[in-house]
Design an enzyme around this catalytic site. Structure first.
Site: not given
Ligand SMILES: Nc1nc(=O)c2c([nH]1)NC[C@@H]1CN(c3ccc(C(=O)N[C@@H](CCC(=O)O)C(=O)O)cc3)C=[N+]21
Ligand SMILES: [Mg+2]
Length: 288
Positions: A54, A98, A123
């Site tokens: 992020k 988070q 969020d």
């Molecule tokens: N308050 C809060 N807001 C959120 O938006 C929030 C959170 N907590 N807690 C966890 C989850 C999960 N999340 C992700 C964000 C980006 C990828 C992402 O970029 N994924 C990539 C790479 C992942 C990797 O390789 O580890 C992909 O799918 O290609 C995944 C999951 C946001 N979250």
């Protein structure tokens, strides 16, 4: 025939380009730089990866960003005091706590998230923003993952109006807001969950199938209508370096008309929409 792959990388870069332009325009017209504060409590390794992503994306788009790390034994009161400080800081337009929170304060999650000023709730988890989405008031914050899925469908010119959208999963973060967003676009929406009877038949009637269950390979090829659009919101880590979605991609890709991969799909859209929400928050606060 093999499905069209809906690449999160390509859509996310499109959305980030749009975000960059808006950041420049805000700077030019109002001398404002959108600012995002991300609070991370404790030492969850996956959370650290996401928070770094992020932060890096903010830099890419031109958004000011602060990462605030707090120890695992932070109390609810200490966390809310930090949120309050950020609520009052003018250069911070977006606040994200988070998730998941450390076990000791998991039960206080609702109180903690409700402490974020709704105007800064990037969020879209605050009840005020949940309510605005429900009644179609367009000055609220939309949760990043469903927002990204909707923008992707629109950008890919996939028909939503009149389509049967089936969502598997009823979470507050994905399933429920996804249903509301698609309903607002005139889809016929069915939300399924672990108690649903005839799940396979219902999924097979979907023109748009959204998988947000949290179980690897839960959606198999026989649950997909030939030619349907399949959106995989699952992120299941099945080994330290192996991430899979909720859809059995290798077989589903032969049946679907279009499908998102994991990784490289919806996760990337989520971060791109966090940028957009921070910009939207800055614009909203300008108007207040
Ligand atoms: N308050 C809060 N807001 C959120 O938006 C929030 C959170 N907590 N807690 C966890 C989850 C999960 N999340 C992700 C964000 C980006 C990828 C992402 O970029 N994924 C990539 C790479 C992942 C990797 O390789 O580890 C992909 O799918 O290609 C995944 C999951 C946001 N979250
Ligand atoms: Mg095909």
């Amino acid at each position: 025939m093999s499905a069209q792959i809906l690449s999160g990388k390509i859509f996310a870069s499109e959305f980030k380009e749009e975000a960059k332009k808006q950041v420049l325009a805000l700077k030019e017209q109002y001398n404002i730089t959108p600012g995002l504060a991300v609070i991370i409590v404790g030492e969850n390794p996956a959370s650290k990866v996401y928070v770094n992503n992020k932060h890096r994306t903010c830099e890419e788009v031109g958004i000011y960003s602060e990462v605030i790390s707090m120890p695992a034994d932070t109390t609810k009161e200490q966390l809310i005091a930090k949120i309050d400080e950020l609520n009052y800081r003018q250069e911070i337009h977006g606040i994200l706590v988070q998730l998941p929170l450390p076990e000791a304060i998991t039960k206080e999650e609702a109180d903690i998230l409700n402490a974020i000023c709704p105007l800064k709730d990037v969020d879209g988890f605050h009840p005020v923003n949940v309510g605005k989405l429900m009644i179609g008031q367009d000055d609220g914050m939309i949760p990043c993952t469903p927002y990204g899925c909707l923008k992707m469908l629109q950008s890919a010119k996939i028909n939503i109006d009149g389509a049967h959208a089936v969502i598997v999963g009823r979470s507050n973060i994905v399933g429920k807001p996804m249903g509301q967003l698609l309903l607002a676009q005139n889809a016929t929406v069915t939300i399924c969950h672990s108690h649903t009877h005839n799940l396979k038949e219902i999924c097979r009637s979907a023109d748009i199938l959204v998988a947000a269950v949290g179980r690897p390979h839960f959606i198999t090829a026989d649950m997909i209508k030939p030619g349907a659009t399949v959106i995989d919101v699952g992120i299941n880590r099945i080994a330290p370096k192996k991430l899979v979605g909720d859809v059995d991609f290798d077989n589903a890709v032969e049946v679907a008309g279009a499908i998102t991969p994991v990784p490289g799909g919806v996760g990337l859209l989520t971060i791109a929409m966090l940028m957009q929400n921070t910009i939207n928050a800055a614009k909203l606060q300008l108007a207040k």
